[in-house]
Design a protein around this motif. Structure first.
Motif, PDB file in Angstrom:
ATOM      1  N   ILE A 198       1.374  -4.646  -6.494  1.00 60.62           N
ATOM      2  CA  ILE A 198       1.140  -6.051  -6.789  1.00 60.62           C
ATOM      3  C   ILE A 198       2.236  -6.367  -7.361  1.00 60.62           C
ATOM      4  CG2 ILE A 198      -0.120  -7.780  -6.898  1.00 60.62           C
ATOM      5  CD1 ILE A 198      -2.836  -5.685  -6.920  1.00 60.62           C
ATOM      6  N   LYS A 199       2.936  -7.482  -6.086  1.00 66.45           N
ATOM      7  CA  LYS A 199       3.616  -7.631  -7.122  1.00 66.45           C
ATOM      8  C   LYS A 199       3.977  -9.927  -6.914  1.00 66.45           C
ATOM      9  CE  LYS A 199       7.840  -4.369  -4.758  1.00 66.45           C
ATOM     10  NZ  LYS A 199       9.007  -5.047  -4.099  1.00 66.45           N
ATOM     11  N   THR A 200       4.027  -9.925  -8.526  1.00 67.39           N
ATOM     12  CA  THR A 200       3.439 -11.402  -8.715  1.00 67.39           C
ATOM     13  C   THR A 200       4.803 -12.566  -8.498  1.00 67.39           C
ATOM     14  OG1 THR A 200       4.363 -11.877 -10.893  1.00 67.39           O
ATOM     15  CG2 THR A 200       2.358 -10.925 -10.518  1.00 67.39           C
ATOM     16  N   SER A 201       4.055 -13.783  -7.617  1.00 64.98           N
ATOM     17  CA  SER A 201       5.722 -14.859  -7.795  1.00 64.98           C
ATOM     18  C   SER A 201       6.372 -14.712  -8.441  1.00 64.98           C
ATOM     19  CB  SER A 201       4.727 -16.120  -7.487  1.00 64.98           C
ATOM     20  OG  SER A 201       4.147 -16.372  -8.588  1.00 64.98           O
ATOM     21  N   LYS A 208     -14.613 -15.023   7.268  1.00 67.34           N
ATOM     22  CA  LYS A 208     -14.747 -14.107   5.734  1.00 67.34           C
ATOM     23  C   LYS A 208     -14.509 -12.889   6.761  1.00 67.34           C
ATOM     24  CE  LYS A 208     -16.845 -16.596   1.865  1.00 67.34           C
ATOM     25  NZ  LYS A 208     -15.521 -16.477   0.544  1.00 67.34           N
ATOM     26  N   CYS A 209     -14.438 -12.099   5.817  1.00 66.67           N
ATOM     27  CA  CYS A 209     -14.309 -10.648   6.100  1.00 66.67           C
ATOM     28  C   CYS A 209     -12.768 -10.101   7.524  1.00 66.67           C
ATOM     29  CB  CYS A 209     -15.523  -9.833   6.702  1.00 66.67           C
ATOM     30  SG  CYS A 209     -16.619  -9.680   4.920  1.00 66.67           S
ATOM     31  N   GLN A 210     -12.238 -10.604   6.698  1.00 71.15           N
ATOM     32  CA  GLN A 210     -11.014 -10.175   8.115  1.00 71.15           C
ATOM     33  C   GLN A 210     -10.591  -8.935   7.892  1.00 71.15           C
ATOM     34  OE1 GLN A 210      -8.897 -12.389  10.730  1.00 71.15           O
ATOM     35  NE2 GLN A 210      -8.979 -10.015  10.747  1.00 71.15           N
ATOM     36  N   VAL A 211     -10.533  -8.187   8.769  1.00 73.36           N
ATOM     37  CA  VAL A 211      -9.678  -6.983   7.914  1.00 73.36           C
ATOM     38  C   VAL A 211      -8.924  -6.347   8.249  1.00 73.36           C
ATOM     39  CG1 VAL A 211     -10.058  -4.181   8.218  1.00 73.36           C
ATOM     40  CG2 VAL A 211     -12.150  -5.191   8.528  1.00 73.36           C
ATOM     41  N   LEU A 212      -7.446  -6.384   7.485  1.00 75.16           N
ATOM     42  CA  LEU A 212      -6.472  -5.496   7.849  1.00 75.16           C
ATOM     43  C   LEU A 212      -6.213  -4.864   7.250  1.00 75.16           C
ATOM     44  CD1 LEU A 212      -4.676  -8.980   5.432  1.00 75.16           C
ATOM     45  CD2 LEU A 212      -5.654  -9.133   7.720  1.00 75.16           C
ATOM     46  N   LEU A 213      -5.841  -3.893   8.845  1.00 74.74           N
ATOM     47  CA  LEU A 213      -5.802  -2.333   8.598  1.00 74.74           C
ATOM     48  C   LEU A 213      -4.315  -2.377   8.691  1.00 74.74           C
ATOM     49  CD1 LEU A 213      -7.290   0.181   9.451  1.00 74.74           C
ATOM     50  CD2 LEU A 213      -7.442   0.214  11.406  1.00 74.74           C
ATOM     51  N   LEU A 214      -3.870  -2.026   7.355  1.00 75.37           N
ATOM     52  CA  LEU A 214      -2.394  -2.068   6.669  1.00 75.37           C
ATOM     53  C   LEU A 214      -1.812  -0.617   7.351  1.00 75.37           C
ATOM     54  CD1 LEU A 214      -1.761  -2.645   3.413  1.00 75.37           C
ATOM     55  CD2 LEU A 214      -1.691  -3.896   5.523  1.00 75.37           C
ATOM     56  N   THR A 215      -0.825  -0.359   7.849  1.00 76.30           N
ATOM     57  CA  THR A 215       0.012   0.956   8.762  1.00 76.30           C
ATOM     58  C   THR A 215       0.313   1.890   7.757  1.00 76.30           C
ATOM     59  OG1 THR A 215       0.664  -0.233  10.491  1.00 76.30           O
ATOM     60  CG2 THR A 215       1.982   1.964  10.091  1.00 76.30           C
ATOM     61  N   PRO A 216       0.197   3.037   7.378  1.00 78.83           N
ATOM     62  CA  PRO A 216      -0.049   4.621   5.729  1.00 78.83           C
ATOM     63  C   PRO A 216       1.276   3.825   5.858  1.00 78.83           C
ATOM     64  CG  PRO A 216      -1.316   4.840   7.641  1.00 78.83           C
ATOM     65  CD  PRO A 216      -0.768   4.128   8.134  1.00 78.83           C
ATOM     66  N   TRP A 260       0.762  -1.420  -0.193  1.00 79.31           N
ATOM     67  CA  TRP A 260       0.499  -0.437   0.455  1.00 79.31           C
ATOM     68  C   TRP A 260       0.963   1.733   0.282  1.00 79.31           C
ATOM     69  CZ3 TRP A 260      -3.348   2.286   4.500  1.00 79.31           C
ATOM     70  CH2 TRP A 260      -3.782   3.772   4.574  1.00 79.31           C
ATOM     71  N   TYR A 261       0.658   1.572  -1.077  1.00 80.05           N
ATOM     72  CA  TYR A 261       1.717   2.592  -0.893  1.00 80.05           C
ATOM     73  C   TYR A 261       0.611   4.747  -0.306  1.00 80.05           C
ATOM     74  CZ  TYR A 261       5.402   1.869  -3.695  1.00 80.05           C
ATOM     75  OH  TYR A 261       6.838   1.272  -4.081  1.00 80.05           O
ATOM     76  N   GLY A 262      -0.402   3.757   0.457  1.00 75.33           N
ATOM     77  CA  GLY A 262      -1.192   5.278   0.366  1.00 75.33           C
ATOM     78  C   GLY A 262      -2.630   4.969  -0.154  1.00 75.33           C
ATOM     79  N   HIS A 263      -3.744   6.277   0.000  1.00 75.16           N
ATOM     80  CA  HIS A 263      -4.443   6.377  -0.035  1.00 75.16           C
ATOM     81  C   HIS A 263      -5.592   5.330  -1.159  1.00 75.16           C
ATOM     82  CE1 HIS A 263      -7.524   9.158  -1.792  1.00 75.16           C
ATOM     83  NE2 HIS A 263      -7.338   9.929  -2.664  1.00 75.16           N
ATOM     84  N   SER A 302       3.108  -2.554   9.411  1.00 69.09           N
ATOM     85  CA  SER A 302       3.064  -2.539   8.224  1.00 69.09           C
ATOM     86  C   SER A 302       2.351  -2.038   6.644  1.00 69.09           C
ATOM     87  CB  SER A 302       4.133  -3.849   7.640  1.00 69.09           C
ATOM     88  OG  SER A 302       4.595  -3.877   6.643  1.00 69.09           O
ATOM     89  N   ASN A 303       2.584  -1.613   5.454  1.00 71.05           N
ATOM     90  CA  ASN A 303       2.015  -1.247   4.419  1.00 71.05           C
ATOM     91  C   ASN A 303       2.695  -2.454   3.791  1.00 71.05           C
ATOM     92  OD1 ASN A 303       4.741  -0.668   3.940  1.00 71.05           O
ATOM     93  ND2 ASN A 303       3.829   1.129   2.065  1.00 71.05           N
ATOM     94  N   THR A 304       2.970  -3.724   3.648  1.00 71.59           N
ATOM     95  CA  THR A 304       3.062  -4.431   3.100  1.00 71.59           C
ATOM     96  C   THR A 304       2.452  -5.823   3.364  1.00 71.59           C
ATOM     97  OG1 THR A 304       4.844  -3.354   2.161  1.00 71.59           O
ATOM     98  CG2 THR A 304       4.655  -5.612   1.430  1.00 71.59           C
ATOM     99  N   ILE A 305       2.112  -6.430   2.757  1.00 70.07           N
ATOM    100  CA  ILE A 305       1.488  -8.398   3.336  1.00 70.07           C
ATOM    101  C   ILE A 305       1.883  -8.634   2.057  1.00 70.07           C
ATOM    102  CG2 ILE A 305      -0.641  -7.021   4.594  1.00 70.07           C
ATOM    103  CD1 ILE A 305      -2.592  -8.658   2.020  1.00 70.07           C
ATOM    104  N   ASP A 306       2.300 -10.199   2.578  1.00 69.54           N
ATOM    105  CA  ASP A 306       2.612 -11.568   1.789  1.00 69.54           C
ATOM    106  C   ASP A 306       1.432 -12.256   2.077  1.00 69.54           C
ATOM    107  OD1 ASP A 306       3.620 -13.559   0.657  1.00 69.54           O
ATOM    108  OD2 ASP A 306       5.925 -13.357   1.148  1.00 69.54           O
TER     109      ASP A 306
END
Length: 214
Positions: free
Chosen positions: A13-16, A203-211, A5-8, A190-194
Motif C-alpha cells: 500500500i502506497k499512501t498519498s 456493495k461487494c464489488q469484486v476487483l479481480l486483479l491480474t497476477p 498485489w505482489y501475488g498470494h 493489472s496488479n495495481t489499483i488507484d
C-alpha cells in the motif's frame, strides 16, 4: 492511495504521502517475485513462510505481528484474533486480521482466515472499504465460504487473494467457485489499483486483479 498485489496474500500500500506498508510478504519458493522495495511498515498475519518473509531491503523495517491497536501517525492499524482453520486453531494455529485506516480509507486484510467470522469478530469488521480475502481453500476459506464471509462483512470493494494460478506452486483452488458465487465481478488487466480512480456504485464489488509477472 495505491494498492499493489505482489501475488498470494502480499499487498503493498502506497499512501498519498509516500509511505509504504507491506502485508504478508512471502518467500520466493512459492513462485512469485519477492523483490519488495524498502517499506515503512510490514504486517504479518501469522508466522508461515509464505506470509512472513523479510527480504534484505526490509530487515530493519518495523514489523507488526501481534494483536492490538497501533497509531503510526500516517495510519492506524488494529489486529484481531481469528483462526487458520475451522477447529479453533487446533490444526494450523492462530491468524491475525488487520484493519488499516489510511486517509479515510479502511482496508481489511483477512490473512489466512480459515473460518467464517463469528458475530463477535464481525462487530470489528464494519464499514470496510477494501476487503482482501483468501479464497483458495485447503488452508483457508474456500470460494463458497469466502463468498459468505464477503456478504457478512459487506465491504465496498473485494480483492480475492491466496488462490491457484499459473504462477504459484502451492496446492490451492483456482478462483472459479468464488467467481461463480459472487456478483459484480470486474477483471482488471493489472496488479495495481488507484483507490481514487475507483467509482463506487454498489456493495461487494469484486476487483479481480491480474497476477504479477504473467
Amino acid at each position: 492511495m495505491q494498492l499493489i498485489w505482489y501475488g498470494h496474500s502480499c499487498f503493498l500500500i502506497k499512501t498519498s504521502t509516500g509511505k509504504r506498508i507491506l502485508m504478508d510478504p512471502f518467500e520466493d519458493s512459492i513462485g512469485y517475485n519477492n523483490d519488495f522495495p524498502k517499506c515503512d511498515l510490514i504486517t504479518i498475519s501469522h508466522n508461515h513462510f509464505d506470509h512472513s518473509y523479510l527480504n534484505k531491503a526490509n530487515e530493519k523495517t518495523k514489523v507488526i505481528n501481534e494483536l492490538g491497536f497501533f497509531d503510526m501517525n500516517y495510519l492506524t492499524i488494529e489486529g484481531f484474533s481469528s483462526f487458520h482453520d475451522k477447529s479453533n486453531g487446533a490444526k494450523r494455529g492462530l491468524n491475525i486480521i488487520y484493519v488499516l485506516k489510511i486517509n479515510n480509507v479502511t482496508i481489511c486484510h483477512l490473512g489466512d482466515l480459515g473460518h467464517i467470522p463469528t458475530p463477535l469478530l464481525l462487530e470489528n469488521l464494519k464499514n470496510i472499504d477494501i476487503l482482501l480475502v483468501p479464497i483458495g481453500g485447503h488452508f483457508t476459506l474456500n470460494g463458497f465460504d469466502a463468498t459468505t464471509t464477503c456478504n457478512l462483512i459487506s465491504p465496498k470493494y473485494i480483492i480475492p487473494m491466496h488462490y491457484k494460478n499459473n504462477i504459484t506452486t502451492l496446492y490451492l483452488d483456482d478462483p472459479k467457485s468464488f467467481i461463480i458465487s459472487m456478483k459484480n465481478i470486474k477483471k482488471l488487466n493489472s496488479n495495481t489499483i488507484d483507490y481514487n480512480s475507483l467509482h463506487y456504485s454498489t456493495k461487494c464489488q469484486v476487483l479481480l486483479l491480474t497476477p504479477p509477472y504473467t
